[in-house]
Design a protein around this motif. Structure first.
Motif, PDB file in Angstrom:
ATOM      1  N   HIS A  55       0.816  -1.209   0.000  1.00  0.00           N
ATOM      2  CA  HIS A  55       0.000   0.000   0.000  1.00  0.00           C
ATOM      3  C   HIS A  55       0.854   1.266   0.000  1.00  0.00           C
ATOM      4  N   ASN A  56       2.087   1.158   0.487  1.00  0.00           N
ATOM      5  CA  ASN A  56       2.967   2.324   0.591  1.00  0.00           C
ATOM      6  C   ASN A  56       3.902   2.478  -0.606  1.00  0.00           C
ATOM      7  N   LEU A  57       3.825   1.566  -1.571  1.00  0.00           N
ATOM      8  CA  LEU A  57       4.742   1.595  -2.711  1.00  0.00           C
ATOM      9  C   LEU A  57       4.030   2.102  -3.966  1.00  0.00           C
ATOM     10  N   ASP A  58       4.800   2.754  -4.833  1.00  0.00           N
ATOM     11  CA  ASP A  58       4.223   3.134  -6.124  1.00  0.00           C
ATOM     12  C   ASP A  58       4.347   1.945  -7.089  1.00  0.00           C
ATOM     13  N   ASN A  59       3.804   2.059  -8.294  1.00  0.00           N
ATOM     14  CA  ASN A  59       3.747   0.936  -9.237  1.00  0.00           C
ATOM     15  C   ASN A  59       5.128   0.387  -9.592  1.00  0.00           C
ATOM     16  N   GLN A  60       6.090   1.258  -9.805  1.00  0.00           N
ATOM     17  CA  GLN A  60       7.440   0.817 -10.170  1.00  0.00           C
ATOM     18  C   GLN A  60       8.098   0.064  -9.008  1.00  0.00           C
ATOM     19  N   GLU A  61       7.911   0.549  -7.800  1.00  0.00           N
ATOM     20  CA  GLU A  61       8.464  -0.117  -6.622  1.00  0.00           C
ATOM     21  C   GLU A  61       7.795  -1.468  -6.391  1.00  0.00           C
ATOM     22  N   ILE A  62       6.490  -1.541  -6.635  1.00  0.00           N
ATOM     23  CA  ILE A  62       5.759  -2.810  -6.506  1.00  0.00           C
ATOM     24  C   ILE A  62       6.328  -3.822  -7.493  1.00  0.00           C
ATOM     25  N   LYS A  63       6.542  -3.396  -8.717  1.00  0.00           N
ATOM     26  CA  LYS A  63       7.077  -4.295  -9.744  1.00  0.00           C
ATOM     27  C   LYS A  63       8.449  -4.824  -9.318  1.00  0.00           C
ATOM     28  N   ARG A  64       9.334  -3.941  -8.854  1.00  0.00           N
ATOM     29  CA  ARG A  64      10.664  -4.374  -8.407  1.00  0.00           C
ATOM     30  C   ARG A  64      10.553  -5.331  -7.220  1.00  0.00           C
ATOM     31  N   TYR A  65       9.664  -5.010  -6.292  1.00  0.00           N
ATOM     32  CA  TYR A  65       9.452  -5.843  -5.103  1.00  0.00           C
ATOM     33  C   TYR A  65       8.985  -7.246  -5.508  1.00  0.00           C
ATOM     34  N   ILE A  66       8.021  -7.317  -6.399  1.00  0.00           N
ATOM     35  CA  ILE A  66       7.491  -8.605  -6.857  1.00  0.00           C
ATOM     36  C   ILE A  66       8.573  -9.400  -7.581  1.00  0.00           C
ATOM     37  N   LEU A  67       9.303  -8.748  -8.455  1.00  0.00           N
ATOM     38  CA  LEU A  67      10.347  -9.455  -9.204  1.00  0.00           C
ATOM     39  C   LEU A  67      11.474  -9.933  -8.287  1.00  0.00           C
ATOM     40  N   ARG A  68      11.769  -9.179  -7.258  1.00  0.00           N
ATOM     41  CA  ARG A  68      12.785  -9.615  -6.297  1.00  0.00           C
ATOM     42  C   ARG A  68      12.297 -10.855  -5.539  1.00  0.00           C
ATOM     43  N   ILE A  69      11.030 -10.870  -5.163  1.00  0.00           N
ATOM     44  CA  ILE A  69      10.468 -12.024  -4.456  1.00  0.00           C
ATOM     45  C   ILE A  69      10.555 -13.272  -5.333  1.00  0.00           C
ATOM     46  N   VAL A  70      10.082 -13.177  -6.576  1.00  0.00           N
ATOM     47  CA  VAL A  70      10.083 -14.354  -7.449  1.00  0.00           C
ATOM     48  C   VAL A  70      11.511 -14.814  -7.734  1.00  0.00           C
ATOM     49  N   LYS A  71      12.408 -13.862  -7.890  1.00  0.00           N
ATOM     50  CA  LYS A  71      13.798 -14.222  -8.140  1.00  0.00           C
ATOM     51  C   LYS A  71      14.368 -14.989  -6.943  1.00  0.00           C
ATOM     52  N   ASN A  72      14.124 -14.488  -5.735  1.00  0.00           N
ATOM     53  CA  ASN A  72      14.608 -15.166  -4.530  1.00  0.00           C
ATOM     54  C   ASN A  72      13.978 -16.546  -4.352  1.00  0.00           C
ATOM     55  N   LYS A  73      12.675 -16.643  -4.591  1.00  0.00           N
ATOM     56  CA  LYS A  73      11.982 -17.940  -4.477  1.00  0.00           C
ATOM     57  C   LYS A  73      12.552 -18.930  -5.491  1.00  0.00           C
ATOM     58  N   SER A  74      12.788 -18.474  -6.696  1.00  0.00           N
ATOM     59  CA  SER A  74      13.307 -19.345  -7.757  1.00  0.00           C
ATOM     60  C   SER A  74      14.739 -19.790  -7.458  1.00  0.00           C
ATOM     61  N   ILE A  75      15.552 -18.869  -6.983  1.00  0.00           N
ATOM     62  CA  ILE A  75      16.938 -19.217  -6.651  1.00  0.00           C
ATOM     63  C   ILE A  75      16.974 -20.207  -5.495  1.00  0.00           C
ATOM     64  N   ASP A  76      16.112 -20.001  -4.496  1.00  0.00           N
ATOM     65  CA  ASP A  76      16.032 -20.965  -3.394  1.00  0.00           C
ATOM     66  C   ASP A  76      15.661 -22.345  -3.907  1.00  0.00           C
ATOM     67  N   SER A  77      14.680 -22.390  -4.789  1.00  0.00           N
ATOM     68  CA  SER A  77      14.254 -23.666  -5.362  1.00  0.00           C
ATOM     69  C   SER A  77      15.373 -24.293  -6.191  1.00  0.00           C
ATOM     70  N   TYR A  78      16.076 -23.471  -6.962  1.00  0.00           N
ATOM     71  CA  TYR A  78      17.200 -23.956  -7.768  1.00  0.00           C
ATOM     72  C   TYR A  78      18.275 -24.569  -6.870  1.00  0.00           C
TER      73      TYR A  78
END
Length: 185
Positions: A55-78
């Protein structure tokens, strides 16, 4: 109730906007469809659990936040996949050596499989299975309890009773093959 509806609407909106991008990132790291789908699901679970941050992030920050999460989840799985691969290779190498050693051990034993089956026939099915897992497969009580869906205490008790029963049966027989088996038990 209104807050919950807003949360669901926000997640739905994020899903529609970013699901394909998240999947692409996950698949590029994992190269596996099911694992990439799992990473997408884990990402959205994390997003839902951290909705207040969004709720406190703008659209660009949300996108970066989401991509960082998926990247971390994927690397953990890898990393988990890689570790499983190493463990599997080690297990396969050790299994080949263990099989060779077990064959030699079996060749050196005097008892035939039929004689062992006759000897174990004095046990009930559950105790017989516990005894076989412990003696022939060298499993721990914990592994046996998981395999048979029994408590560890129950497995220990069944093994002790089975061992005593086998000792009593072998003790009453004067056959050389059973004497050799008795040493191993």
């Amino acid at each position: 109730m209104k807050v919950i509806n807003q949360d669901y609407e926000k997640i739905e909106e994020l899903y529609e906007l970013y699901e394909q991008k998240i999947y692409s990132v996950a698949y590029s790291i994992l190269n596996n469809i099911q694992q990439a789908e799992d990473a997408v699901q884990e990402t959205f679970i994390t997003l839902y659990n951290n909705l207040e941050k969004l709720h406190n992030l703008d659209n660009q920050e949300i996108k970066r936040y989401i991509l960082r999460i998926v990247k971390n989840k994927s690397i953990d799985s890898y990393r988990k996949n890689k570790q499983h691969g190493i463990l599997l290779e080690e297990y396969q190498r050790e299994s080949i050596v263990a099989i060779d050693e077990n064959i030699e051990d079996w060749e050196q034993r005097f008892m035939t499989e039929n004689q062992i089956d006759i000897l174990l026939a004095v046990l009930n099915e559950s105790s017989r299975q516990v005894f076989k897992y412990k003696v022939f497969y060298n499993l721990s009580y914990q592994d046996i309890s998981k395999q048979m869906e029994l408590t560890e205490a129950n497995v220990r008790k069944q093994f002790e009773r089975a061992r005593k029963r086998i000792h009593n049966v072998i003790g009453g027989l004067q056959i050389d093959e059973f004497t050799e088996f008795k040493k191993n038990v």
